[in-house]
Design a protein around this motif. Structure first.
Motif, short mmCIF file in Angstrom:
data_model
loop_
_atom_site.label_atom_id
_atom_site.label_comp_id
_atom_site.label_asym_id
_atom_site.label_seq_id
_atom_site.Cartn_x
_atom_site.Cartn_y
_atom_site.Cartn_z
N LYS A 57 0.83 -1.20 0.00
CA LYS A 57 0.00 0.00 0.00
C LYS A 57 0.87 1.25 0.00
O LYS A 57 0.56 2.26 -0.67
CB LYS A 57 -0.93 -0.01 1.22
CG LYS A 57 -2.08 -0.99 1.12
CD LYS A 57 -2.96 -0.93 2.35
CE LYS A 57 -4.14 -1.88 2.23
NZ LYS A 57 -5.01 -1.85 3.44
N ILE A 110 2.28 1.51 -3.50
CA ILE A 110 1.25 1.90 -4.46
C ILE A 110 0.92 3.38 -4.33
O ILE A 110 0.69 4.09 -5.33
CB ILE A 110 -0.01 1.03 -4.27
CG1 ILE A 110 0.28 -0.40 -4.74
CG2 ILE A 110 -1.20 1.60 -5.03
CD1 ILE A 110 -0.83 -1.37 -4.42
N ASN A 167 1.42 5.79 -7.34
CA ASN A 167 0.27 6.53 -7.87
C ASN A 167 0.61 8.01 -8.01
O ASN A 167 0.22 8.66 -8.99
CB ASN A 167 -0.91 6.35 -6.91
CG ASN A 167 -2.20 6.87 -7.50
OD1 ASN A 167 -2.62 6.48 -8.59
ND2 ASN A 167 -2.83 7.79 -6.78
N GLN A 181 -0.78 -3.07 -8.06
CA GLN A 181 -2.17 -3.21 -7.63
C GLN A 181 -2.68 -4.64 -7.79
O GLN A 181 -3.40 -5.15 -6.93
CB GLN A 181 -3.06 -2.24 -8.42
CG GLN A 181 -2.82 -0.77 -8.07
CD GLN A 181 -3.61 0.16 -8.95
OE1 GLN A 181 -3.98 -0.17 -10.09
NE2 GLN A 181 -3.88 1.38 -8.45
N GLN A 219 -1.20 -6.65 -4.99
CA GLN A 219 -1.94 -6.42 -3.74
C GLN A 219 -3.26 -7.18 -3.74
O GLN A 219 -3.62 -7.80 -2.73
CB GLN A 219 -2.21 -4.92 -3.58
CG GLN A 219 -3.01 -4.61 -2.31
CD GLN A 219 -3.45 -3.16 -2.24
OE1 GLN A 219 -3.04 -2.35 -3.06
NE2 GLN A 219 -4.30 -2.84 -1.28
#
Length: 363
Positions: free
Chosen positions: A151, A154, A158, A175, A178
């Motif tokens: 997370k 990511i 992002n 993603q 995950q």
């Protein structure tokens, strides 16, 4: 019901029980409904022995005249009326009673063996669920760390993707990873819930409280696989496995049943005493009677043959059970040796090293 009502009726949170294996086994022996029910089966088998020891009840009969045509009396109980009394007792011959008692005793032994085999089976399931739940929760901890680390990555990816610094496929790859890890975590949670449910059922916890297994890791680390002797394990299993002892006892029971069926071919003797006031050649007639079936055609031949075939059938099943015991021990031994080898070759500092690895990857 509305959603709010359903939500308000949801199950209240229960305190998690931190228990050792000894705690769970103690609850298993004292509270397991399945085990408590099986104890009654032993009592039932013992009661069958009492029943087999009982003798047949005597038979008493009274024959009273309804209407005396001489003195025009109904139900004349006086000395001018007709009254007859009989008392009979059946005497079992051929050893039927002793054979029935022997069968009942063997059946009680079989029930006892089945009870202890049930303990063995359920205790194995208890221990498997206990340790399985412990290691599954360790796995969940690792997955949580992986997912949290992803997370973080990511979120950074992002931001960089929105700035145009990286391609979308790089963000999508993380993603997807995950998503895959979260699905695997859900599967582990399902397995943990199943083992949790097994522990609740086996320990008879009517409150269905969640369990946190407390495991002595030092005990696991000091298990010495080299101390096990395969041949000794086989010999011990053939002597102490209660399912095999039950199979041996079944052969004995059907041998006793053969003796019973042979004794059933011997007719029983009925002894009787009779008194008749007016219905015989003298007043107040007394007599003694003996009655026995004449075994001209029925010698119980069919049931004797069935009993012989049942002995042969259960002898084969006994051999099958013996082979099953050997196979169970062989498989368990091989699985244990392979598992122990894998455990010994894996670094015991895996969690610490793995956390350092995750931290390095994230950086």
């Amino acid at each position: 019901l509305s959603f709010q009502n359903i939500k308000s009726q949801s199950r209240p949170a229960l305190d998690t029980l931190s228990v050792t294996l000894a705690d769970e086994e103690n609850a298993f022996f004292t509270k397991s409904f399945q085990l408590l029910a099986a104890k009654y089966q032993i009592s039932e088998a013992d009661a069958a022995i009492i029943q087999a020891k009982l003798y047949p009840n005597p038979n008493a009969s009274v024959d009273q005249g309804v209407y005396n045509q001489v003195n025009k009396k109904w139900f004349d109980f006086t000395k001018t009326g007709e009254t007859a009394v009989s008392l009979e007792q059946m005497i079992l011959l051929g050893g039927k009673r002793n054979n029935q008692i022997k069968i009942a005793k063997i059946n009680s032994q079989i029930t006892t063996y089945q009870f202890y085999d049930l303990i063995r089976t359920l205790r194995y399931e208890l221990r498997t669920s206990f340790y399985g739940l412990y290691f599954l929760r360790q796995s969940i901890v690792v997955y949580d760390k992986e997912i949290e680390s992803l997370k973080t990555l990511i979120a950074v990816y992002n931001t960089q993707y929105n700035k145009g610094n990286i391609a979308f496929k790089e963000l999508a790859r993380l993603q997807a990873l995950q998503f895959g890890l979260e699905n695997e975590r859900i599967d582990i949670l399902k397995d943990a819930a199943e083992k949790q449910g097994n522990l609740i059922l086996l320990t008879g916890d009517t409150l269905s409280r969640p369990v946190n297994p407390l495991v002595d890791s030092a005990f696991i680390n000091h298990i010495d696989a080299s101390a096990l002797n395969y041949e000794q394990l086989i010999d011990t299993g053939l002597i102490s496995r209660y399912d095999l002892q039950a199979a041996n006892a079944r052969v004995d029971m059907y041998r006793a049943n053969l003796a019973l069926q042979k004794s059933m071919g011997v007719p029983d003797l009925t002894v009787g005493a009779h008194w008749d006031r007016q219905g015989s050649y003298v007043v107040n007639y007394n007599s003694l009677s003996l009655a026995i079936d004449l075994p001209f055609w029925n010698h119980n031949q069919g049931n004797i043959k069935i009993a012989k075939y049942q002995i042969q059938e259960n002898t084969q099943l006994q051999s099958q059970e013996e082979l099953q015991v050997k196979n169970d021990i062989s498989q368990a031994y091989e699985q244990f040796m392979e598992t122990d080898k894998l455990y010994r070759t894996t670094s015991l500092q895996f969690n610490v090293d793995y956390e350092k690895l995750l931290e390095g990857i994230t950086k």
